[in-house]
Design a protein around this motif. Structure first.
Motif, PDB file in Angstrom:
ATOM      1  N   TYR A 191      57.781  18.750  60.739  1.00  0.00           N
ATOM      2  CA  TYR A 191      57.386  20.114  61.086  1.00  0.00           C
ATOM      3  C   TYR A 191      56.488  20.676  60.001  1.00  0.00           C
ATOM      4  O   TYR A 191      56.406  20.138  58.894  1.00  0.00           O
ATOM      5  N   GLN A 192      55.801  21.755  60.336  1.00  0.00           N
ATOM      6  CA  GLN A 192      54.950  22.430  59.362  1.00  0.00           C
ATOM      7  C   GLN A 192      55.745  23.575  58.752  1.00  0.00           C
ATOM      8  O   GLN A 192      56.439  24.318  59.453  1.00  0.00           O
ATOM      9  N   ARG A 193      55.650  23.717  57.448  1.00  0.00           N
ATOM     10  CA  ARG A 193      56.417  24.730  56.738  1.00  0.00           C
ATOM     11  C   ARG A 193      56.028  26.126  57.216  1.00  0.00           C
ATOM     12  O   ARG A 193      54.850  26.472  57.251  1.00  0.00           O
ATOM     13  N   PRO A 194      56.987  26.977  57.602  1.00  0.00           N
ATOM     14  CA  PRO A 194      56.649  28.328  58.059  1.00  0.00           C
ATOM     15  C   PRO A 194      56.338  29.252  56.884  1.00  0.00           C
ATOM     16  O   PRO A 194      56.706  28.985  55.736  1.00  0.00           O
ATOM     17  N   LYS A 195      55.700  30.362  57.191  1.00  0.00           N
ATOM     18  CA  LYS A 195      55.403  31.375  56.172  1.00  0.00           C
ATOM     19  C   LYS A 195      56.692  32.077  55.785  1.00  0.00           C
ATOM     20  O   LYS A 195      57.546  32.352  56.627  1.00  0.00           O
ATOM     21  N   ASN A 196      56.836  32.361  54.518  1.00  0.00           N
ATOM     22  CA  ASN A 196      58.006  33.075  54.039  1.00  0.00           C
ATOM     23  C   ASN A 196      58.006  34.496  54.605  1.00  0.00           C
ATOM     24  O   ASN A 196      57.016  35.222  54.458  1.00  0.00           O
ATOM     25  N   ALA A 197      59.085  34.895  55.227  1.00  0.00           N
ATOM     26  CA  ALA A 197      59.156  36.211  55.848  1.00  0.00           C
ATOM     27  C   ALA A 197      59.244  37.336  54.819  1.00  0.00           C
ATOM     28  O   ALA A 197      58.956  38.488  55.134  1.00  0.00           O
ATOM     29  N   MET A 198      59.626  37.024  53.599  1.00  0.00           N
ATOM     30  CA  MET A 198      59.811  38.047  52.584  1.00  0.00           C
ATOM     31  C   MET A 198      58.549  38.315  51.771  1.00  0.00           C
ATOM     32  O   MET A 198      58.524  39.234  50.968  1.00  0.00           O
ATOM     33  N   GLN A 199      57.509  37.520  51.964  1.00  0.00           N
ATOM     34  CA  GLN A 199      56.280  37.693  51.201  1.00  0.00           C
ATOM     35  C   GLN A 199      55.083  37.616  52.132  1.00  0.00           C
ATOM     36  O   GLN A 199      55.161  37.033  53.206  1.00  0.00           O
ATOM     37  N   SER A 200      53.982  38.182  51.704  1.00  0.00           N
ATOM     38  CA  SER A 200      52.795  38.187  52.549  1.00  0.00           C
ATOM     39  C   SER A 200      51.916  36.964  52.326  1.00  0.00           C
ATOM     40  O   SER A 200      51.035  36.701  53.127  1.00  0.00           O
ATOM     41  N   GLY A 201      52.144  36.206  51.276  1.00  0.00           N
ATOM     42  CA  GLY A 201      51.314  35.050  50.977  1.00  0.00           C
ATOM     43  C   GLY A 201      51.556  33.897  51.929  1.00  0.00           C
ATOM     44  O   GLY A 201      52.603  33.795  52.563  1.00  0.00           O
ATOM     45  N   LYS A 202      50.586  33.017  52.028  1.00  0.00           N
ATOM     46  CA  LYS A 202      50.679  31.873  52.923  1.00  0.00           C
ATOM     47  C   LYS A 202      50.583  30.562  52.156  1.00  0.00           C
ATOM     48  O   LYS A 202      50.147  29.551  52.702  1.00  0.00           O
ATOM     49  N   ALA A 203      51.011  30.549  50.909  1.00  0.00           N
ATOM     50  CA  ALA A 203      50.942  29.335  50.107  1.00  0.00           C
ATOM     51  C   ALA A 203      51.889  28.279  50.673  1.00  0.00           C
ATOM     52  O   ALA A 203      52.976  28.585  51.176  1.00  0.00           O
ATOM     53  N   LEU A 204      51.459  27.031  50.624  1.00  0.00           N
ATOM     54  CA  LEU A 204      52.217  25.857  51.048  1.00  0.00           C
ATOM     55  C   LEU A 204      52.507  25.811  52.545  1.00  0.00           C
ATOM     56  O   LEU A 204      53.297  24.987  52.995  1.00  0.00           O
ATOM     57  N   THR A 205      51.881  26.675  53.351  1.00  0.00           N
ATOM     58  CA  THR A 205      52.117  26.642  54.789  1.00  0.00           C
ATOM     59  C   THR A 205      51.285  25.578  55.479  1.00  0.00           C
ATOM     60  O   THR A 205      51.478  25.344  56.673  1.00  0.00           O
ATOM     61  N   ASP A 206      50.394  24.924  54.748  1.00  0.00           N
ATOM     62  CA  ASP A 206      49.590  23.872  55.360  1.00  0.00           C
ATOM     63  C   ASP A 206      50.236  22.500  55.207  1.00  0.00           C
ATOM     64  O   ASP A 206      49.728  21.514  55.712  1.00  0.00           O
TER      65      ASP A 206
END
Length: 92
Positions: A6-21
């Motif tokens: 699976y692809q790592r989801p965006k952290n719901a507690m932060q606005s950044g999208k690091a490591l989501t790729d």
């Protein structure tokens, strides 16, 4: 031995999208967890649960699973729904 890709989801507690790729390959648990008689912590003897492999592309993760005979199930990334809203809309 089964696994989930699976692809790592965006952290719901932060606005950044690091490591989501990144694409993650995680192994399914082989045995159920049971409480430790002394401390009461949940655990098992399955060491595969601790292995988390990260790949840049889904095809790389699938190729790794095929190469080592791992039965992998690919979970597709859900579509992103953006709600475009102006700040002034909060006061209407």
């Amino acid at each position: 031995m089964t696994a989930r890709i699976y692809q790592r989801p965006k952290n719901a507690m932060q606005s950044g999208k690091a490591l989501t790729d990144q694409w993650i390959l995680e192994f399914a648990p082989a045995e159920a967890k049971r409480p430790d008689p002394l401390m009461g912590w949940a655990g098992s003897g399955d060491m595969q649960q601790q292995v988390v492999l990260k790949f840049a592309e889904q095809a790389d993760a699938q190729a790794y699973a095929d190469r080592y005979g791992i039965e992998a199930r690919v979970t597709p990334t859900p579509p992103k729904h953006l709600k475009i809203q102006a700040y002034a809309d909060n006061f209407r």
